[in-house]
Motif scaffolding. Sequence first.
Motif, short mmCIF file in Angstrom:
data_model
loop_
_atom_site.label_atom_id
_atom_site.label_comp_id
_atom_site.label_asym_id
_atom_site.label_seq_id
_atom_site.Cartn_x
_atom_site.Cartn_y
_atom_site.Cartn_z
N GLN A 195 34.18 38.83 40.46
CA GLN A 195 34.92 39.84 39.71
C GLN A 195 34.22 41.17 39.82
OE1 GLN A 195 35.13 38.95 35.62
NE2 GLN A 195 36.79 37.51 35.84
N GLU A 196 34.97 42.15 40.20
CA GLU A 196 34.47 43.52 40.24
C GLU A 196 34.97 44.26 39.00
OE1 GLU A 196 32.54 44.71 42.71
OE2 GLU A 196 32.65 42.83 43.84
N PRO A 197 34.19 45.17 38.44
CA PRO A 197 34.65 45.91 37.26
C PRO A 197 35.98 46.64 37.50
CG PRO A 197 32.31 46.29 37.62
CD PRO A 197 32.81 45.50 38.80
N ASN A 198 36.19 47.14 38.72
CA ASN A 198 37.45 47.84 39.00
C ASN A 198 38.63 46.88 39.01
OD1 ASN A 198 36.49 46.71 41.40
ND2 ASN A 198 37.30 48.35 42.68
N GLU A 199 38.40 45.60 39.33
CA GLU A 199 39.47 44.60 39.27
C GLU A 199 39.87 44.34 37.82
OE1 GLU A 199 38.89 41.63 43.06
OE2 GLU A 199 37.50 41.38 41.37
N VAL A 200 38.88 44.21 36.96
CA VAL A 200 39.14 43.95 35.54
C VAL A 200 39.91 45.13 34.94
CG1 VAL A 200 38.09 43.55 33.27
CG2 VAL A 200 37.14 42.44 35.31
N LYS A 201 39.49 46.34 35.25
CA LYS A 201 40.18 47.54 34.75
C LYS A 201 41.60 47.59 35.28
CE LYS A 201 40.38 52.19 33.65
NZ LYS A 201 41.73 52.21 33.17
N TYR A 259 43.83 45.00 33.62
CA TYR A 259 44.11 45.45 32.25
C TYR A 259 45.23 46.49 32.27
CZ TYR A 259 43.31 47.26 27.54
OH TYR A 259 43.48 47.65 26.24
N GLN A 302 42.83 41.81 26.59
CA GLN A 302 41.37 41.79 26.48
C GLN A 302 40.86 40.41 26.11
OE1 GLN A 302 39.38 44.44 27.38
NE2 GLN A 302 37.89 42.80 27.31
N THR A 304 38.31 38.08 28.31
CA THR A 304 37.04 37.66 27.72
C THR A 304 36.90 36.14 27.70
OG1 THR A 304 36.99 39.64 26.34
CG2 THR A 304 35.59 37.80 25.66
N HIS A 310 36.02 33.34 30.79
CA HIS A 310 34.66 32.97 31.20
C HIS A 310 34.20 31.65 30.61
CE1 HIS A 310 34.12 36.78 33.23
NE2 HIS A 310 34.66 37.36 32.17
#
Length: 133
Positions: A82-88, A91, A105, A109, A112
């Motif tokens: 998971q990359e932070p830009n994927e999570v953003k 979302y 969200q 969360t 995991h």
Amino acid sequence: MPTNKEKLSILSEMISFAKIDNRIKESEYDFLFSVAQQLEVSKKTFDSLFNTDVEHVIPKSQSDRLVQFNRLVLLMNVDENQEPNEVKRIYDIGLKMGLPPGAIQQVLTIMHKYPSKIVPPNMLIAIFKAHYN
């Protein structure tokens, strides 16, 4: 069953999401193609979506939106990275589909806590139901 236009939109959105890191891994391609098969989209049409812009159509029903959101979560986790830009991005896609921010969200969360980060369908539904009530 979604219309052909909706099917192509679903796949196009997922392909765009998979391309966020500027490449499609084999595991991502395989997952995307399995979704195309479920949607009864031919391999030729599916492969053409990698080079064609398709009009984006937000799924009409809430259940179709949840299914698409879940597909995107699964796609994000198929490569176990998971990359932070994927999570953003996921979302933001959820928000554009009209899903409650708190539910999005919570899913991002809680995933995991599950093997392969696959939230069981009954848990996913419970999360969104709680946010709609």
